[in-house]
Motif scaffolding. Structure first.
Motif, PDB file in Angstrom:
ATOM      1  N   MET A 249     -13.133 -89.208 -33.899  1.00 14.52           N
ATOM      2  CA  MET A 249     -11.812 -89.308 -33.294  1.00 14.52           C
ATOM      3  C   MET A 249     -11.865 -89.773 -31.851  1.00 14.52           C
ATOM      4  SD  MET A 249      -8.518 -88.722 -33.919  1.00 14.52           S
ATOM      5  CE  MET A 249      -8.050 -90.150 -32.947  1.00 14.52           C
ATOM      6  N   ILE A 250     -12.850 -89.354 -31.089  1.00 10.85           N
ATOM      7  CA  ILE A 250     -12.881 -89.711 -29.669  1.00 10.85           C
ATOM      8  C   ILE A 250     -13.501 -91.086 -29.456  1.00 10.85           C
ATOM      9  CG2 ILE A 250     -13.803 -89.097 -27.404  1.00 10.85           C
ATOM     10  CD1 ILE A 250     -13.648 -86.163 -28.230  1.00 10.85           C
ATOM     11  N   SER A 251     -14.673 -91.286 -29.993  1.00  9.83           N
ATOM     12  CA  SER A 251     -15.433 -92.519 -29.726  1.00  9.83           C
ATOM     13  C   SER A 251     -14.977 -93.704 -30.541  1.00  9.83           C
ATOM     14  CB  SER A 251     -16.911 -92.272 -30.030  1.00  9.83           C
ATOM     15  OG  SER A 251     -17.078 -91.921 -31.398  1.00  9.83           O
ATOM     16  N   GLY A 252     -14.459 -93.425 -31.739  1.00  5.97           N
ATOM     17  CA  GLY A 252     -14.286 -94.447 -32.758  1.00  5.97           C
ATOM     18  C   GLY A 252     -15.427 -94.362 -33.753  1.00  5.97           C
ATOM     19  N   TYR A 253     -15.186 -94.932 -34.939  1.00  3.55           N
ATOM     20  CA  TYR A 253     -16.196 -94.894 -35.987  1.00  3.55           C
ATOM     21  C   TYR A 253     -15.826 -95.921 -37.049  1.00  3.55           C
ATOM     22  CZ  TYR A 253     -19.578 -93.100 -39.345  1.00  3.55           C
ATOM     23  OH  TYR A 253     -20.636 -92.992 -40.207  1.00  3.55           O
TER      24      TYR A 253
ATOM     25  N   LEU B  87     -21.594 -99.807 -37.355  1.00  3.71           N
ATOM     26  CA  LEU B  87     -21.696 -99.145 -36.059  1.00  3.71           C
ATOM     27  C   LEU B  87     -22.062-100.111 -34.947  1.00  3.71           C
ATOM     28  CD1 LEU B  87     -23.553 -95.880 -37.141  1.00  3.71           C
ATOM     29  CD2 LEU B  87     -21.106 -96.200 -36.762  1.00  3.71           C
ATOM     30  N   THR B  88     -21.918-101.412 -35.199  1.00  7.31           N
ATOM     31  CA  THR B  88     -22.240-102.430 -34.199  1.00  7.31           C
ATOM     32  C   THR B  88     -21.505-102.217 -32.878  1.00  7.31           C
ATOM     33  OG1 THR B  88     -22.708-104.039 -35.935  1.00  7.31           O
ATOM     34  CG2 THR B  88     -22.286-104.906 -33.735  1.00  7.31           C
ATOM     35  N   PRO B  89     -20.199-101.829 -32.884  1.00  9.18           N
ATOM     36  CA  PRO B  89     -19.502-101.628 -31.602  1.00  9.18           C
ATOM     37  C   PRO B  89     -20.126-100.566 -30.710  1.00  9.18           C
ATOM     38  CG  PRO B  89     -17.912-101.840 -33.391  1.00  9.18           C
ATOM     39  CD  PRO B  89     -19.269-101.711 -34.024  1.00  9.18           C
ATOM     40  N   LEU B  90     -20.956 -99.715 -31.283  1.00 11.07           N
ATOM     41  CA  LEU B  90     -21.587 -98.661 -30.493  1.00 11.07           C
ATOM     42  C   LEU B  90     -22.467 -99.242 -29.386  1.00 11.07           C
ATOM     43  CD1 LEU B  90     -21.858 -95.584 -30.296  1.00 11.07           C
ATOM     44  CD2 LEU B  90     -23.793 -95.735 -31.875  1.00 11.07           C
TER      45      LEU B  90
ATOM     46  N   CYS C 219     -12.622 -81.889 -33.370  1.00  8.82           N
ATOM     47  CA  CYS C 219     -12.546 -83.338 -33.563  1.00  8.82           C
ATOM     48  C   CYS C 219     -13.943 -83.921 -33.549  1.00  8.82           C
ATOM     49  CB  CYS C 219     -11.662 -84.010 -32.511  1.00  8.82           C
ATOM     50  SG  CYS C 219     -12.354 -84.058 -30.863  1.00  8.82           S
ATOM     51  N   GLY C 220     -14.066 -85.112 -34.135  1.00  9.76           N
ATOM     52  CA  GLY C 220     -15.355 -85.769 -34.208  1.00  9.76           C
ATOM     53  C   GLY C 220     -15.529 -86.808 -33.130  1.00  9.76           C
ATOM     54  N   SER C 221     -16.805 -87.113 -32.849  1.00  9.91           N
ATOM     55  CA  SER C 221     -17.121 -88.191 -31.921  1.00  9.91           C
ATOM     56  C   SER C 221     -18.593 -88.543 -32.056  1.00  9.91           C
ATOM     57  CB  SER C 221     -16.833 -87.782 -30.476  1.00  9.91           C
ATOM     58  OG  SER C 221     -17.057 -88.875 -29.590  1.00  9.91           O
ATOM     59  N   LEU C 222     -18.909 -89.798 -31.852  1.00  8.01           N
ATOM     60  CA  LEU C 222     -20.280 -90.164 -31.569  1.00  8.01           C
ATOM     61  C   LEU C 222     -20.551 -89.755 -30.127  1.00  8.01           C
ATOM     62  CD1 LEU C 222     -20.374 -93.708 -33.215  1.00  8.01           C
ATOM     63  CD2 LEU C 222     -20.945 -91.493 -34.240  1.00  8.01           C
ATOM     64  N   LEU C 223     -21.672 -89.099 -29.894  1.00 12.00           N
ATOM     65  CA  LEU C 223     -21.982 -88.580 -28.570  1.00 12.00           C
ATOM     66  C   LEU C 223     -23.327 -89.110 -28.087  1.00 12.00           C
ATOM     67  CD1 LEU C 223     -21.083 -84.767 -28.800  1.00 12.00           C
ATOM     68  CD2 LEU C 223     -19.688 -86.616 -27.844  1.00 12.00           C
TER      69      LEU C 223
ATOM     70  N   ARG D 219     -28.474 -94.000 -40.409  1.00  9.55           N
ATOM     71  CA  ARG D 219     -29.909 -93.733 -40.296  1.00  9.55           C
ATOM     72  C   ARG D 219     -30.610 -94.852 -39.538  1.00  9.55           C
ATOM     73  NH1 ARG D 219     -31.331 -90.815 -46.121  1.00  9.55           N
ATOM     74  NH2 ARG D 219     -29.497 -89.431 -46.054  1.00  9.55           N
ATOM     75  N   GLY D 220     -31.441 -94.453 -38.611  1.00  8.28           N
ATOM     76  CA  GLY D 220     -32.119 -95.408 -37.749  1.00  8.28           C
ATOM     77  C   GLY D 220     -31.319 -95.761 -36.512  1.00  8.28           C
ATOM     78  N   LEU D 221     -30.031 -95.404 -36.506  1.00  4.14           N
ATOM     79  CA  LEU D 221     -29.157 -95.682 -35.354  1.00  4.14           C
ATOM     80  C   LEU D 221     -28.739 -94.406 -34.630  1.00  4.14           C
ATOM     81  CD1 LEU D 221     -26.820 -98.376 -36.952  1.00  4.14           C
ATOM     82  CD2 LEU D 221     -28.682 -98.786 -35.327  1.00  4.14           C
ATOM     83  N   LEU D 222     -28.572 -93.328 -35.390  1.00  6.57           N
ATOM     84  CA  LEU D 222     -28.123 -92.063 -34.818  1.00  6.57           C
ATOM     85  C   LEU D 222     -29.206 -91.002 -34.985  1.00  6.57           C
ATOM     86  CD1 LEU D 222     -24.445 -91.926 -36.179  1.00  6.57           C
ATOM     87  CD2 LEU D 222     -25.288 -92.968 -34.062  1.00  6.57           C
ATOM     88  N   GLU D 223     -29.194 -90.030 -34.081  1.00  5.71           N
ATOM     89  CA  GLU D 223     -30.146 -88.933 -34.127  1.00  5.71           C
ATOM     90  C   GLU D 223     -29.557 -87.792 -34.961  1.00  5.71           C
ATOM     91  OE1 GLU D 223     -33.215 -88.860 -32.755  1.00  5.71           O
ATOM     92  OE2 GLU D 223     -32.912 -90.947 -32.136  1.00  5.71           O
TER      93      GLU D 223
END
Length: 267
Positions: free
Chosen positions: A42-46, A50-53, A81-85, A117-121
């Motif tokens: 919700m905060i970061s986008g998803y 995941l290229t926009p990251l 809420c969710g977010s990529l952090l 996988r391979g992009l996020l921890e």
């Protein structure tokens, strides 16, 4: 232990400011004491890609997290809420709990989707979250497919499950994820409060399910909407959990890669 839940089914885009406007609008309609649940990312986008990251500044996300905490405090509500952090070494997919007062808490998704996988921890633990009234466990998206994680959270004291997802995939069979949510509620005798993105292709509903597996409320798919549902956490129970044959099958928990141990309530 009655709680007023508000499920927000809203769009999630790769624009932090736009996402914050969605959060602000929903919280403006909330009442003091509500527990408000937003979708994954919700905060970061998803999104499936995941290229926009790669062009998302970590400081922008950190600042947005601070702003959501301030909005929750000003409204007198609790927020999930969710977010990529940003984390050491890159990014993670997380669920955040913002109490009406105090610092926020984080659950880092342990079972990553294939595109992550391979992009996020990945995370390494399954925490529970104390609420103003009761205790919640949190799961994200594809973790709906791993019932042992949900059972552990129930045995660890969670009286309800908060489920955040960004499930809009035309390749999924209709109805399967809805059935999963009902099963996770009924098999653990816990409430399930699920929030998905508003998307024409969403294949998982935003809804509230009782510990008996009864759908108490559900939003129509595809369009933005809010679902308000009061739940009584005293309805959660351990009747089925207490009948597990642990002399035949026992699941071990390895938090943070440490020594295997069972949940304290299983001792």
């Amino acid at each position: 232990m009655r709680i007023s839940m508000v499920v927000a089914q809203v769009p999630v885009v790769w624009d932090v400011d736009a996402n914050l406007r969605q959060v602000r609008d929903v919280l403006a309609a909330a009442r003091p004491g509500d527990v408000v649940v937003f979708p994954e990312g919700m905060i970061s986008g998803y999104g499936e890609s995941l290229t926009p990251l790669s062009s998302l500044p970590p400081a922008v996300v950190d600042d947005a997290v601070t702003r959501v905490g301030r909005l929750a405090r000003d409204a007198g509500v609790e927020v999930f809420c969710g977010s990529l952090l940003p984390v050491p070494g890159g990014w993670c997919n997380a669920a955040l709990h913002f109490p009406a007062t105090g610092a926020h808490r984080v659950y880092q998704k342990i079972n990553l989707a294939m595109n992550e996988r391979g992009l996020l921890e990945p995370g390494t633990s399954l925490p529970t979250f104390p609420l103003a009234a009761g205790v919640a466990g949190v799961q994200l998206c594809r973790e709906i497919r791993f019932p042992e994680q949900w059972q552990h959270l129930a045995a660890a004291g969670a009286q309800m499950f908060v489920y955040l997802t960004n499930a809009a995939n035309t390749r999924e069979v209709p109805g399967v994820w809805r059935s999963h949510l009902i099963s996770r509620a009924a098999e653990n005798q816990r409430f399930v409060v699920a929030s998905n993105v508003a998307d024409p292709d969403q294949h998982c509903p935003s809804m509230v399910v009782s510990p008996r597996g009864e759908v108490l409320g559900e939003l129509p798919p595809g369009a933005p909407g809010l679902l308000r549902q009061e739940i009584d956490l005293s309805e959660a129970g351990d009747w089925y959990l207490n009948q597990r044959r642990r002399d035949v099958l026992s699941v071990e928990y390895h938090p943070a890669g440490g020594t295997a141990r069972t949940c304290p309530t299983e001792a």
